[in-house]
Scaffold this motif. Structure first.
Motif, PDB file in Angstrom:
ATOM      1  N   ILE A   8       0.934  -1.056  -0.074  1.00  0.00           N
ATOM      2  CA  ILE A   8      -0.066  -0.143  -0.149  1.00  0.00           C
ATOM      3  C   ILE A   8       0.943   1.271   0.040  1.00  0.00           C
ATOM      4  CG2 ILE A   8      -2.029   1.143   0.976  1.00  0.00           C
ATOM      5  CD1 ILE A   8      -2.713  -1.372   2.604  1.00  0.00           C
ATOM      6  N   PRO A   9       1.274   1.706  -1.183  1.00  0.00           N
ATOM      7  CA  PRO A   9       2.340   2.830  -1.356  1.00  0.00           C
ATOM      8  C   PRO A   9       1.719   4.023  -1.106  1.00  0.00           C
ATOM      9  CG  PRO A   9       2.036   2.137  -3.523  1.00  0.00           C
ATOM     10  CD  PRO A   9       1.277   1.021  -2.458  1.00  0.00           C
ATOM     11  N   THR A  10       1.254   4.657  -0.198  1.00  0.00           N
ATOM     12  CA  THR A  10       0.637   5.698   0.008  1.00  0.00           C
ATOM     13  C   THR A  10       1.519   7.112  -0.240  1.00  0.00           C
ATOM     14  OG1 THR A  10       0.704   5.900   2.200  1.00  0.00           O
ATOM     15  CG2 THR A  10      -1.218   4.975   1.655  1.00  0.00           C
ATOM     16  N   MET A  11       0.856   8.195  -0.650  1.00  0.00           N
ATOM     17  CA  MET A  11       1.643   9.319  -1.007  1.00  0.00           C
ATOM     18  C   MET A  11       0.946  10.573  -0.273  1.00  0.00           C
ATOM     19  SD  MET A  11       1.444   8.654  -5.280  1.00  0.00           S
ATOM     20  CE  MET A  11       2.305  10.330  -5.592  1.00  0.00           C
ATOM     21  N   LYS A  12       1.891  11.205   0.281  1.00  0.00           N
ATOM     22  CA  LYS A  12       1.408  12.515   0.891  1.00  0.00           C
ATOM     23  C   LYS A  12       1.028  13.571   0.131  1.00  0.00           C
ATOM     24  CE  LYS A  12       1.790   9.975   4.692  1.00  0.00           C
ATOM     25  NZ  LYS A  12       0.896   9.234   5.087  1.00  0.00           N
ATOM     26  N   GLU A  13       1.659  13.809  -0.976  1.00  0.00           N
ATOM     27  CA  GLU A  13       1.439  15.014  -1.669  1.00  0.00           C
ATOM     28  C   GLU A  13       0.682  14.591  -2.921  1.00  0.00           C
ATOM     29  OE1 GLU A  13       2.767  18.134  -0.798  1.00  0.00           O
ATOM     30  OE2 GLU A  13       3.742  16.961   0.777  1.00  0.00           O
ATOM     31  N   VAL A  14      -0.048  15.631  -3.460  1.00  0.00           N
ATOM     32  CA  VAL A  14      -1.022  15.472  -4.568  1.00  0.00           C
ATOM     33  C   VAL A  14       0.065  15.437  -5.967  1.00  0.00           C
ATOM     34  CG1 VAL A  14      -2.810  16.567  -6.084  1.00  0.00           C
ATOM     35  CG2 VAL A  14      -2.754  16.742  -3.760  1.00  0.00           C
ATOM     36  N   ASP A  17       1.082  15.686 -12.153  1.00  0.00           N
ATOM     37  CA  ASP A  17       0.051  15.532 -13.317  1.00  0.00           C
ATOM     38  C   ASP A  17      -1.301  14.842 -13.231  1.00  0.00           C
ATOM     39  OD1 ASP A  17       0.973  13.092 -12.229  1.00  0.00           O
ATOM     40  OD2 ASP A  17       1.554  12.175 -13.932  1.00  0.00           O
ATOM     41  N   ALA A  18      -1.843  14.705 -11.897  1.00  0.00           N
ATOM     42  CA  ALA A  18      -3.249  14.247 -11.764  1.00  0.00           C
ATOM     43  C   ALA A  18      -4.138  15.286 -11.789  1.00  0.00           C
ATOM     44  CB  ALA A  18      -3.157  13.330 -10.398  1.00  0.00           C
ATOM     45  N   GLU A  19      -5.107  15.359 -12.817  1.00  0.00           N
ATOM     46  CA  GLU A  19      -5.979  16.549 -12.968  1.00  0.00           C
ATOM     47  C   GLU A  19      -7.216  16.433 -12.075  1.00  0.00           C
ATOM     48  OE1 GLU A  19      -6.329  17.437 -17.177  1.00  0.00           O
ATOM     49  OE2 GLU A  19      -5.595  15.436 -17.454  1.00  0.00           O
ATOM     50  N   VAL A  20      -7.918  15.377 -11.813  1.00  0.00           N
ATOM     51  CA  VAL A  20      -9.267  15.176 -11.023  1.00  0.00           C
ATOM     52  C   VAL A  20      -8.754  14.415  -9.733  1.00  0.00           C
ATOM     53  CG1 VAL A  20     -10.247  15.300 -13.237  1.00  0.00           C
ATOM     54  CG2 VAL A  20      -9.628  13.295 -12.374  1.00  0.00           C
ATOM     55  N   PRO A  21      -9.948  14.717  -8.826  1.00  0.00           N
ATOM     56  CA  PRO A  21      -9.898  13.985  -7.516  1.00  0.00           C
ATOM     57  C   PRO A  21      -9.587  12.482  -7.519  1.00  0.00           C
ATOM     58  CG  PRO A  21     -11.433  15.705  -7.461  1.00  0.00           C
ATOM     59  CD  PRO A  21     -11.062  15.464  -8.820  1.00  0.00           C
ATOM     60  N   SER A  22     -10.439  11.837  -8.554  1.00  0.00           N
ATOM     61  CA  SER A  22     -10.293  10.415  -8.545  1.00  0.00           C
ATOM     62  C   SER A  22      -8.914   9.949  -8.957  1.00  0.00           C
ATOM     63  CB  SER A  22     -11.256   9.755  -9.705  1.00  0.00           C
ATOM     64  OG  SER A  22     -11.145  10.449 -10.663  1.00  0.00           O
ATOM     65  N   MET A  26      -6.679   7.842  -6.110  1.00  0.00           N
ATOM     66  CA  MET A  26      -6.200   6.472  -6.416  1.00  0.00           C
ATOM     67  C   MET A  26      -4.702   6.370  -6.404  1.00  0.00           C
ATOM     68  SD  MET A  26      -9.392   5.520  -9.229  1.00  0.00           S
ATOM     69  CE  MET A  26      -8.904   3.733  -9.087  1.00  0.00           C
ATOM     70  N   LEU A  27      -4.015   7.366  -6.853  1.00  0.00           N
ATOM     71  CA  LEU A  27      -2.588   7.444  -6.731  1.00  0.00           C
ATOM     72  C   LEU A  27      -2.174   8.087  -5.264  1.00  0.00           C
ATOM     73  CD1 LEU A  27      -1.545   9.701  -9.911  1.00  0.00           C
ATOM     74  CD2 LEU A  27      -1.171   7.287  -9.533  1.00  0.00           C
ATOM     75  N   HIS A 460     -15.364  11.144  -1.440  1.00  0.00           N
ATOM     76  CA  HIS A 460     -14.161  11.595  -0.722  1.00  0.00           C
ATOM     77  C   HIS A 460     -14.522  12.900   0.220  1.00  0.00           C
ATOM     78  CE1 HIS A 460     -13.742  13.935  -4.420  1.00  0.00           C
ATOM     79  NE2 HIS A 460     -13.366  14.831  -3.709  1.00  0.00           N
ATOM     80  N   ASP A 461     -13.414  13.215   1.020  1.00  0.00           N
ATOM     81  CA  ASP A 461     -13.320  14.477   1.548  1.00  0.00           C
ATOM     82  C   ASP A 461     -12.019  15.002   1.524  1.00  0.00           C
ATOM     83  OD1 ASP A 461     -12.011  13.204   3.652  1.00  0.00           O
ATOM     84  OD2 ASP A 461     -13.668  13.203   5.023  1.00  0.00           O
ATOM     85  N   GLU A 462     -11.716  16.199   2.507  1.00  0.00           N
ATOM     86  CA  GLU A 462     -10.288  16.701   2.333  1.00  0.00           C
ATOM     87  C   GLU A 462      -9.336  15.708   2.543  1.00  0.00           C
ATOM     88  OE1 GLU A 462     -11.970  18.028   6.037  1.00  0.00           O
ATOM     89  OE2 GLU A 462     -12.738  17.826   4.061  1.00  0.00           O
ATOM     90  N   ASN A 463      -9.682  14.749   3.470  1.00  0.00           N
ATOM     91  CA  ASN A 463      -8.549  13.803   4.133  1.00  0.00           C
ATOM     92  C   ASN A 463      -8.449  12.495   3.077  1.00  0.00           C
ATOM     93  OD1 ASN A 463      -8.194  15.393   6.132  1.00  0.00           O
ATOM     94  ND2 ASN A 463     -10.023  14.639   7.075  1.00  0.00           N
ATOM     95  N   GLY A 464      -9.187  12.130   2.285  1.00  0.00           N
ATOM     96  CA  GLY A 464      -9.083  11.088   1.490  1.00  0.00           C
ATOM     97  C   GLY A 464     -10.490  10.453   0.803  1.00  0.00           C
ATOM     98  N   LEU A 465     -10.319   9.191   0.718  1.00  0.00           N
ATOM     99  CA  LEU A 465     -11.389   8.397   0.095  1.00  0.00           C
ATOM    100  C   LEU A 465     -12.459   7.923   1.238  1.00  0.00           C
ATOM    101  CD1 LEU A 465      -9.386   5.834  -2.135  1.00  0.00           C
ATOM    102  CD2 LEU A 465     -10.941   7.686  -2.880  1.00  0.00           C
ATOM    103  N   ILE A 466     -13.468   7.771   0.888  1.00  0.00           N
ATOM    104  CA  ILE A 466     -14.835   7.432   1.945  1.00  0.00           C
ATOM    105  C   ILE A 466     -15.365   6.074   0.874  1.00  0.00           C
ATOM    106  CG2 ILE A 466     -16.790   7.670   3.219  1.00  0.00           C
ATOM    107  CD1 ILE A 466     -15.970  10.858   3.146  1.00  0.00           C
TER     108      ILE A 466
END
Length: 576
Positions: A8-14, A17-22, A26-27, A460-466
């Motif tokens: 589960i390689p989570t990432m702290k920064e957005v 190159d990812a344009e939309v929330p999904s 998902m990244l 989702h909310d500002e913290n992540g997926l729901i």
């Protein structure tokens, strides 16, 4: 599953190159990674959700009476040539030659499977007694997407459930279609999606019914026209308006028609600016080829033609914009100066044109337009039609309400194919009198990846997926606050084993990390239920149970946690 034993390689920064929330989420939540433009690897969390969505689809397809099979992705190009879709797909169709010994074969990677399944049924179906039947598969599809973007929402390789019905009559087709429509509604509801079934444009081969299933989403690429009063919804290509044929308002005008010089002004905007009028005062004359015959279409200058509506109004199969030579033949002028007053072909008129008084239109002469033109006086209008795209505020065609727009993500499409493929590929059956007829087909597709991406886009909310419970990678996340504390781990392991035994999908975050770090990751990956063991709660003999979607944490005695959480999971899944 223990967090330390999976990937589960989570990432702290957005990602930049990812344009939309999904795509971003998902990244960041470790669901996917990109291999190249339009191609993604699904990591363990993402693939678990994909499989759960696919399981729901299978269950509902089976319940609706469809039978599962599995067809090759590699397909011979001649099937597409026989149906005419090699040219229709164009560059979207991924096709290539291969060599086998001394022979060269031309193959395609299946963008869909109408040809393959119809060819199969041509060999297996002989009698009306074998019909009706609906078959389906969940299979990877390939399309050469020119502009892959938005993560897994638009890719060159994607997972799709495609089903195909075969019958002997329109009545059998209608029954199969309704079963699939109802199954789709159950699938999306069980997946936790907000969805809108919208009427869609079938095209000349689609029969009289076609529906797309849309997820309302701010970043959706499709426009949905809907009425909130009665629930009417359609995509822009299909949306009717409730406008009626008006009175010919300009019949009594005393303004005379005049010719004005408009040098080099072949566009509506240029002429309107030159004459200091609104584009709504212009009468736009478009020349189409309808079943290879030229026909004019009259619209208000600020409106856009809707080819589906024009095709239906003319009752034709093929419709395309006329070429320059045809336009010159019927107007006597180059493109940009057409008008209805001396047109050398038939024409049809949109409702709103009839209400124009002292309008401006092309003079059918180069660099000239006419002013003071009135429908019914200066050109004949016997009937008007709904020929344009719907707009905000148009009257609803079903009730007294008005139409508005919302963006949406398409996640499914059901439509009636008729006999296009069965006729081309000679898929026929014998009736009671031993007479041969082409099979009557329907087609029903669901984008499995798009279900997951659609949920990520909207849940989702500002913290992540729901995640909804039914398609979440795991149903419960168990967080022991201090994995070095033997007492914490004794209770955490007991709860973990108990939940597994109760059939609950549980992920235990057994990493040596600070509680705050674990909580941030828990919010990011969005598992529906969180159980926290340790800290002050452990001293009080309780664990905290909290929903990711919000609300206060429950303090549950450690001895009761397993049964309590298992019951919450069951209730939530049953609710959906």
């Amino acid at each position: 599953m223990r967090w330390s034993q999976t990937l589960i390689p989570t990432m702290k920064e957005v990602p930049s190159d990812a344009e939309v929330p999904s795509h971003q989420l998902m990244l960041r939540a470790g669901l996917i990674r990109q291999l190249m433009a339009g191609a993604y690897t699904y990591l363990p969390l993402g693939y678990r959700s994909i499989r759960k969505a696919a399981d729901i689809i299978r269950q509902e397809m089976d319940k609706a009476g469809a039978v599962e099979l599995f067809m090759p992705a590699l397909q011979p190009i001649d099937l597409f040539e026989r149906t005419g879709r090699k040219e229709a797909f164009g560059n979207v169709l991924i096709n290539f030659p291969i060599r086998r010994r001394e022979h060269e074969l031309h193959m395609a990677l299946g963008p869909t499977h109408e040809e393959v399944v119809t060819d199969l049924m041509s060999k297996l179906i002989n009698s009306y007694r074998q019909l009706p039947i609906t078959v389906y598969q969940i299979q990877t599809k390939f399309r050469n997407e020119e502009r892959p973007r938005f993560g897994v929402l638009r890719t060159s390789e994607f997972l799709m459930k495609d089903a195909y019905s075969f019958g002997t009559s329109v009545e059998q087709l209608d029954e199969s279609y309704q079963k699939m429509y109802d199954a789709y509604c159950r699938i999306y509801a069980r997946c936790g999606l907000e969805y809108i079934p919208v009427e869609a444009e079938s095209g000349p081969i689609g029969g009289d019914a076609s529906h797309e299933f849309m997820i309302p989403a701010e970043n959706g690429e499709d426009s949905i026209v809907r009425c909130e009063s009665c629930g009417y919804a359609a995509n822009l290509e299909r949306a009717d308006t409730g406008r009626k044929q008006p009175e010919l308002a300009g019949k009594s005008s005393t303004t005379e028609v005049a010719t004005v010089e408009t040098p080099g002004m072949g566009s509506i905007e240029a002429v309107a600016e030159f004459l200091k009028i609104e584009t709504s005062q212009m009468i736009k004359t478009l020349i189409f080829l309808a079943d290879e015959k030229p026909v004019g279409v009259l619209l208000r200058g600020d409106h856009e033609a809707n080819e589906g509506k024009i095709r239906r109004a003319l009752n034709v199969t093929e419709l395309e914009m006329a070429d320059e030579e045809t336009i010159k033949n019927v107007t006597g002028a180059p493109v940009g100066f057409a008008g209805p007053t001396s047109l050398k072909c038939a024409f049809i008129v949109d409702h709103d044109v009839a209400a124009i008084v002292d309008g401006v239109t092309g003079a059918n002469e180069v660099d000239k337009h006419l002013t003071g033109v009135n429908p019914g006086r200066d050109f004949e209008v016997q009937e008007t039609f709904d020929l344009r795209d719907a707009e905000n505020g148009d009257p609803c065609p079903r009730c007294e309400g008005t139409l508005s727009f919302v963006h949406g993500i398409e996640v499914g499409h059901v439509f009636k194919l008729g006999t296009k493929y069965s006729s081309a590929l000679e898929a026929e059956y014998l009736d009671e009198k031993e007479k041969r007829h082409p099979l009557i087909m329907g087609c029903y597709g669901i984008g499995v990846n798009r279900i997951i991406a659609g949920l990520a886009e909207t849940c989702h909310d500002e913290n992540g997926l729901i995640w909804p419970m039914t398609v979440a990678p795991y149903e419960v996340e168990l967080i022991p606050l201090n994995v070095k504390d033997d007492d914490v781990m004794k209770h955490a392991n007991s709860i973990y084993e108990g939940l597994l035994a109760a059939g609950v999908d549980v992920l235990m975050d057994d990493r040596e990390a600070r509680p705050g770090f674990k909580f941030k990751d828990a919010d990011l990956v969005g598992i529906p239920l969180r159980v926290v063991v340790g800290g002050k709660g452990l001293k009080d003999g309780i664990a905290e149970v909290k929903w990711r979607k919000g609300g206060d944490a429950e303090r549950i005695p450690l001895a009761d946690v397993t049964n309590h959480v298992a019951e919450l999971v069951r209730e939530e899944k049953n609710r959906m």
